[in-house]
Enzyme design. Structure first.
Site, PDB file in Angstrom:
ATOM      1  N   TYR A   1       1.262   4.953  -2.723  1.00  0.00           N
ATOM      2  CA  TYR A   1       1.422   6.376  -2.410  1.00  0.00           C
ATOM      3  C   TYR A   1       2.805   6.891  -2.805  1.00  0.00           C
ATOM      4  CZ  TYR A   1      -3.061   6.125  -0.036  1.00  0.00           C
ATOM      5  OH  TYR A   1      -4.396   5.953   0.248  1.00  0.00           O
TER       6      TYR A   1
ATOM      7  N   ARG B   1     -10.030 -10.941 -12.617  1.00  0.00           N
ATOM      8  CA  ARG B   1      -8.861 -10.241 -13.130  1.00  0.00           C
ATOM      9  C   ARG B   1      -7.790 -11.266 -13.488  1.00  0.00           C
ATOM     10  NH1 ARG B   1      -5.496  -7.630  -7.976  1.00  0.00           N
ATOM     11  NH2 ARG B   1      -4.049  -7.045  -9.611  1.00  0.00           N
ATOM     12  N   ARG B   2      -6.753 -10.812 -14.132  1.00  0.00           N
ATOM     13  CA  ARG B   2      -5.575 -11.626 -14.404  1.00  0.00           C
ATOM     14  C   ARG B   2      -5.892 -12.959 -15.063  1.00  0.00           C
ATOM     15  NH1 ARG B   2      -2.066 -10.575  -8.905  1.00  0.00           N
ATOM     16  NH2 ARG B   2      -0.877  -8.869  -9.787  1.00  0.00           N
TER      17      ARG B   2
ATOM     18  N   HIS C   1      -9.842   0.086 -11.067  1.00  0.00           N
ATOM     19  CA  HIS C   1      -9.468   1.071 -10.034  1.00  0.00           C
ATOM     20  C   HIS C   1      -8.037   1.562 -10.240  1.00  0.00           C
ATOM     21  CE1 HIS C   1      -8.283   2.663  -6.126  1.00  0.00           C
ATOM     22  NE2 HIS C   1      -7.434   1.660  -5.960  1.00  0.00           N
ATOM     23  N   PHE C   2      -7.107   0.625 -10.432  1.00  0.00           N
ATOM     24  CA  PHE C   2      -5.737   1.142 -10.447  1.00  0.00           C
ATOM     25  C   PHE C   2      -5.327   1.710 -11.801  1.00  0.00           C
ATOM     26  CE2 PHE C   2      -4.552  -3.520 -10.655  1.00  0.00           C
ATOM     27  CZ  PHE C   2      -3.817  -3.507 -11.828  1.00  0.00           C
ATOM     28  N   HIS C   3      -6.154   1.489 -12.832  1.00  0.00           N
ATOM     29  CA  HIS C   3      -5.863   2.223 -14.068  1.00  0.00           C
ATOM     30  C   HIS C   3      -6.405   3.645 -13.992  1.00  0.00           C
ATOM     31  CE1 HIS C   3      -4.519  -1.620 -15.577  1.00  0.00           C
ATOM     32  NE2 HIS C   3      -3.913  -0.959 -16.539  1.00  0.00           N
TER      33      HIS C   3
ATOM     34  N   HIS D   1       0.818  -1.210   0.000  1.00  0.00           N
ATOM     35  CA  HIS D   1       0.000   0.000   0.000  1.00  0.00           C
ATOM     36  C   HIS D   1       0.858   1.269   0.000  1.00  0.00           C
ATOM     37  CE1 HIS D   1      -3.593   2.310  -0.085  1.00  0.00           C
ATOM     38  NE2 HIS D   1      -2.986   3.105   0.760  1.00  0.00           N
TER      39      HIS D   1
HETATM   40 FE1  HAS Z   1      -5.972   1.440  -4.413  1.00  0.00          FE
HETATM   41  C1  HAS Z   1      -6.013  -1.980  -4.862  1.00  0.00           C
HETATM   42  C2  HAS Z   1      -8.218   1.144  -1.876  1.00  0.00           C
HETATM   43  C3  HAS Z   1      -5.803   4.846  -3.880  1.00  0.00           C
HETATM   44  C4  HAS Z   1      -3.389   1.658  -6.653  1.00  0.00           C
HETATM   45  N1  HAS Z   1      -4.927   0.121  -5.549  1.00  0.00           N
HETATM   46  C5  HAS Z   1      -5.115  -1.250  -5.601  1.00  0.00           C
HETATM   47  C6  HAS Z   1      -4.181  -1.818  -6.534  1.00  0.00           C
HETATM   48  C7  HAS Z   1      -3.398  -0.789  -7.008  1.00  0.00           C
HETATM   49  C8  HAS Z   1      -3.896   0.411  -6.391  1.00  0.00           C
HETATM   50  C9  HAS Z   1      -2.259  -0.897  -7.982  1.00  0.00           C
HETATM   51  O1  HAS Z   1      -9.340  -1.094  -0.079  1.00  0.00           O
HETATM   52  C10 HAS Z   1      -4.116  -3.293  -6.954  1.00  0.00           C
HETATM   53  C11 HAS Z   1      -3.205  -4.110  -6.130  1.00  0.00           C
HETATM   54  C12 HAS Z   1      -3.174  -5.512  -6.669  1.00  0.00           C
HETATM   55  O2  HAS Z   1      -2.562  -5.721  -7.728  1.00  0.00           O
HETATM   56  O3  HAS Z   1      -3.812  -6.374  -6.077  1.00  0.00           O
HETATM   57  N2  HAS Z   1      -6.867   2.743  -3.141  1.00  0.00           N
HETATM   58  C13 HAS Z   1      -7.786   2.419  -2.199  1.00  0.00           C
HETATM   59  C14 HAS Z   1      -8.234   3.625  -1.534  1.00  0.00           C
HETATM   60  C15 HAS Z   1      -7.535   4.664  -2.100  1.00  0.00           C
HETATM   61  C16 HAS Z   1      -6.677   4.107  -3.097  1.00  0.00           C
HETATM   62  C17 HAS Z   1      -9.253   3.714  -0.451  1.00  0.00           C
HETATM   63  N3  HAS Z   1      -4.838   2.953  -5.132  1.00  0.00           N
HETATM   64  C18 HAS Z   1      -4.915   4.277  -4.775  1.00  0.00           C
HETATM   65  C19 HAS Z   1      -3.936   5.044  -5.488  1.00  0.00           C
HETATM   66  C20 HAS Z   1      -3.246   4.145  -6.279  1.00  0.00           C
HETATM   67  C21 HAS Z   1      -3.824   2.843  -6.039  1.00  0.00           C
HETATM   68  C22 HAS Z   1      -3.742   6.530  -5.346  1.00  0.00           C
HETATM   69  C23 HAS Z   1      -2.119   4.346  -7.210  1.00  0.00           C
HETATM   70  C24 HAS Z   1      -1.462   5.426  -7.390  1.00  0.00           C
HETATM   71  N4  HAS Z   1      -6.940  -0.111  -3.553  1.00  0.00           N
HETATM   72  C25 HAS Z   1      -7.781  -0.022  -2.482  1.00  0.00           C
HETATM   73  C26 HAS Z   1      -8.184  -1.375  -2.067  1.00  0.00           C
HETATM   74  C27 HAS Z   1      -7.538  -2.266  -2.907  1.00  0.00           C
HETATM   75  C28 HAS Z   1      -6.773  -1.437  -3.835  1.00  0.00           C
HETATM   76  C29 HAS Z   1      -9.107  -1.751  -0.991  1.00  0.00           C
HETATM   77  C30 HAS Z   1      -7.607  -3.792  -2.868  1.00  0.00           C
HETATM   78  C31 HAS Z   1      -8.691  -4.320  -3.723  1.00  0.00           C
HETATM   79  C32 HAS Z   1      -8.674  -5.812  -3.756  1.00  0.00           C
HETATM   80  O4  HAS Z   1      -9.653  -6.407  -3.291  1.00  0.00           O
HETATM   81  O5  HAS Z   1      -7.720  -6.423  -4.250  1.00  0.00           O
HETATM   82  C33 HAS Z   1      -7.627   6.127  -1.677  1.00  0.00           C
HETATM   83  O6  HAS Z   1      -6.344   6.614  -1.349  1.00  0.00           O
HETATM   84  C34 HAS Z   1      -8.259   6.966  -2.742  1.00  0.00           C
HETATM   85  C35 HAS Z   1      -8.559   8.364  -2.251  1.00  0.00           C
HETATM   86  C36 HAS Z   1      -8.847   9.311  -3.407  1.00  0.00           C
HETATM   87  C37 HAS Z   1      -9.880  10.130  -3.506  1.00  0.00           C
HETATM   88  C38 HAS Z   1     -10.040  10.987  -4.727  1.00  0.00           C
HETATM   89  C39 HAS Z   1      -9.915  12.491  -4.444  1.00  0.00           C
HETATM   90  C40 HAS Z   1     -10.019  13.260  -5.707  1.00  0.00           C
HETATM   91  C41 HAS Z   1      -9.144  14.221  -6.130  1.00  0.00           C
HETATM   92  C42 HAS Z   1      -9.348  14.860  -7.471  1.00  0.00           C
HETATM   93  C43 HAS Z   1     -10.107  16.161  -7.361  1.00  0.00           C
HETATM   94  C44 HAS Z   1     -10.296  16.744  -8.723  1.00  0.00           C
HETATM   95  C45 HAS Z   1     -10.190  18.045  -9.029  1.00  0.00           C
HETATM   96  C46 HAS Z   1     -10.261  18.440 -10.468  1.00  0.00           C
HETATM   97  C47 HAS Z   1      -9.926  19.107  -8.018  1.00  0.00           C
HETATM   98  C48 HAS Z   1     -10.919  10.208  -2.445  1.00  0.00           C
HETATM   99  C49 HAS Z   1      -7.984  14.661  -5.313  1.00  0.00           C
HETATM  100  C50 HAS Z   1     -11.554  19.096 -10.836  1.00  0.00           C
HETATM  101  C51 HAS Z   1     -11.504  19.425 -12.285  1.00  0.00           C
HETATM  102  C52 HAS Z   1     -12.305  18.933 -13.230  1.00  0.00           C
HETATM  103  C53 HAS Z   1     -12.079  19.308 -14.656  1.00  0.00           C
HETATM  104  C54 HAS Z   1     -13.466  18.074 -12.912  1.00  0.00           C
HETATM  105 CU    CU Z   2      -3.948  -0.335  -0.855  1.00  0.00          CU
END
Ligand code: HAS
Ligand code: CU
Length: 576
Positions: free
Chosen positions: A248, A458-459, A395-397, A244
């Protein structure tokens, strides 16, 4: 040293666009990291579209004769894709970027430039060893999450170990550079970008201890045949302690760019520096006690641990929500500078003609879906339905391959011109590249996500297989038509990759116009109103260790895992 030009508009106070000559001083060291990162990425990124094609029922039906030569390398191709893109490209890019930020923001050279070169050579040796094991030797198709029982060829693990050792050397250099600056500037706050680099590398150094343990206690001995049995549950625990924070580690440079560069590049100003520091620290500290959210479906882990890590996962979402607010406000200010007057028209009154800005906003936009898909499968009960389905790659793409990658691409569009001293070869191609990437990832993410909800796993390239006529599995087959959408996304992404590399090669070799405009705002000061204890890194390391010990300790002393572990023999799979 030449004096940096300060921008006189009040909204950009304290941010400077230094003279270009100053920024080019370290071009060889940083340029080499970026170049090798891009070389490592090339084979990996090309595998992506082919996987999308090979999983699409429509595509396979259209080109049945491709089945044997292209699709039968599925696991090997998937390993190239994951390892090269997610491990080697990212790490080399992140280290190069960290050196750039440190030297420019602190306005001093690295502690030991020779050590930085040595670390670079160690990482290249690692890249060659792992690439050889996967692509040439061929018996290392263990995917980028390389835990047992799958076992790769020794070169695979030795290469990855070297990569990590290289990052530790780089971290030592970064920490010592910072310490030197602190010694010379007592009482000063470091710039926000430096604060981000410090948080990231501190988290990384602590998190990688578990993967080092995994390498030396299980993976390397098993691959040499020195031990006959491994414990897959323990291996998964050790991997996800690191796994995890790894996500980040990828995200941090994007955050650093959004917080410290994008506001000025877009023509606005960051809403709050303090909120930025809080977000960086929270991201680093809470990345450690949440890794069990990758193990929610594992039988060897207690319900209590699953509950604790699920709750803390929702805590680690907070810094991203803070970011959405802070960067959203910065973009609103930028839109208002460009003439927006109504409530929401700032959204489209951005500098869309500038690929550096457009790529990053594209990344932020995709992060909304990426983040929310993470929140959904972080929920204990939903995870049981979605784990190991194509929802997870969706999700991760949208996080790694969109939010992070598009921001890295936005950075490449200033990095490469800056290091080469010539303007970007084609702005139009860059804008088309960003548009096809966003479009491709929307289709890819939606297709994979919808298929995952239908149960498509997946996979596997078995989307086209009959599953022995099993009724439930046949229902999954229906859902797998969504994978045709994914394949169209893959086609768009292939176009985007071609545009990206053509433009970068064009900038390096064919662009003639000298670069005169600097797009790299650098802040050399921290906000003087902030408390100094925020930079007490020993204290934060202590907090990380205590929290991690509380969250992971009970898992490791659980007798189910350590004493009654389901031991299996390593299976050296010669899969292709
Ligand atoms: Fe994740 C699995 C939960 C963030 C990458 N994640 C993965 C895997 C990868 C990955 C690679 O709880 C697969 C691992 C594998 O191969 O098995 N992930 C989360 C959660 C977050 C999260 C809660 N993940 C990331 C980030 C990654 C990433 C960042 C890569 C860089 N993830 C999981 C969980 C799994 C998981 C489970 C396991 C699933 C399973 O069962 O296998 C949080 O950190 C996300 C928080 C983000 C937000 C978004 C905020 C939005 C923002 C944009 C604002 C936009 C603006 C623009 C201001 C709440 C900041 C406005 C303008 C316009 C024009 C509209
Ligand atoms: Cu994670």
């Amino acid at each position: 040293m030449q004096r940096a030009k300060t921008i006189d508009r009040p909204v950009l106070a304290r941010l400077t666009f230094p003279p270009l000559s100053m920024l080019k001083e370290e071009r060889w060291l940083i340029g080499s990291h970026i170049l090798v990162a891009l070389l490592a990425l090339f084979p990996g990124i090309l595998m992506g579209p082919f996987q999308a094609f090979s999983r699409s029922p429509g595509f396979v039906a259209m080109f049945p004769e491709w089945e044997i030569p292209v699709f039968s390398f599925y696991y090997q191709a998937l390993t190239v894709h994951g390892v090269m893109n997610a491990l080697f490209f990212t790490v080399l890019f992140i280290v190069g970027h960290a050196y750039f930020v440190m030297q420019r923001s602190l306005q001093r050279p690295l502690w030991k430039p020779g050590l930085a070169w040595l670390a670079f050579v160690v990482m290249i040796a690692g890249l060659l060893a792992t690439a050889y094991a996967i692509m040439i030797e061929g018996r290392s198709s263990v995917l980028y999450t390389f835990y047992t029982p799958l076992t790769a060829q020794p070169w695979f693990y030795l290469g990855l170990t070297l990569l990590i050792v290289g990052t530790w050397m780089a971290a030592t250099n970064l920490f010592m550079t910072y310490a030197g600056w602190k010694r010379d500037n007592p009482g000063k706050r470091c710039p926000l970008a430096v604060f981000g680099v410090m948080s990231n590398f501190l988290m990384w150094c602590f998190a990688t201890t578990s993967v080092a343990l995994l390498m030396f206690s299980m993976l390397i001995p098993a691959s040499f045949g020195w031990i006959e049995k491994t414990d897959p549950q323990l291996a998964r625990i050790l991997f996800w302690f690191f796994g995890h924070p790894l996500v980040y580690f990828w995200l941090f440079p994007a955050y650093i760019s959004w917080y410290t560069m994008l506001p000025a590049q877009a023509g606005g100003r960051l809403f709050s520096q303090l909120l930025g520091r809080v977000a960086f620290l929270m991201l680093a500290i809470f990345s450690l006690p949440v890794g069990v959210h990758h193990l929610l479906a594992d039988p060897g882990i207690s319900q209590v641990a699953k509950f604790v890590h699920t709750v803390l996962t929702f805590v680690v979402i907070v810094p991203s929500l803070l970011t959405a607010f802070n960067i959203g406000a910065a973009l609103e200010r930028a839109g208002r500078q460009h003439g927006a007057t109504r409530r929401l028209d700032w959204l489209w009154k951005q500098d869309w003609k500038n690929p550096v800005v457009t790529a990053q906003i594209g990344g932020l936009f995709m992060f909304i879906f990426g983040g929310f898909s993470g929140m959904i499968h972080a929920s204990f009960t939903l995870n049981i339905a979605l784990h190991n389905t194509s929802w997870v790659p969706a999700h991760f793409h949208m996080t790694l391959a969109s939010a992070v990658m598009l921001t890295y691409i936005g950075m490449l569009y200033w990095f490469v011109p800056l290091l080469r001293g010539r303007v970007l070869w084609s702005r139009t191609a860059a804008l088309a590249q960003v548009a096809t990437w966003v479009g491709g990832m929307i289709l890819f993410g939606h297709g994979m996500g919808a298929a995952g909800v239908g149960g498509v796993i997946r996979r596997t390239d078995l989307a086209n297989a009959p599953y022995f006529g099993d009724e439930t599995a046949l229902a999954f087959q229906k859902a797998s038509v969504w994978l045709n959408t994914t394949a169209i996304g893959g086609g768009l992404l292939l176009i985007s990759v071609i545009l990206l590399y053509t433009n970068l090669v064009g900038t390096l070799f064919f662009s003639r116009k000298p670069l005169t405009e600097n797009q790299v705002p650098i802040s050399t000061e921290g906000d003087t109103r902030l408390p100094l204890w925020l930079e007490n890194w020993w204290m934060w390391l202590g907090v990380m260790i205590i929290l991690a010990a509380m969250a992971w300790g009970p898992l490791l002393v659980d007798e189910e895992i350590l004493f009654n572990a389901p031991i299996t023999g390593p299976t050296g799979l010669p899969m292709r």
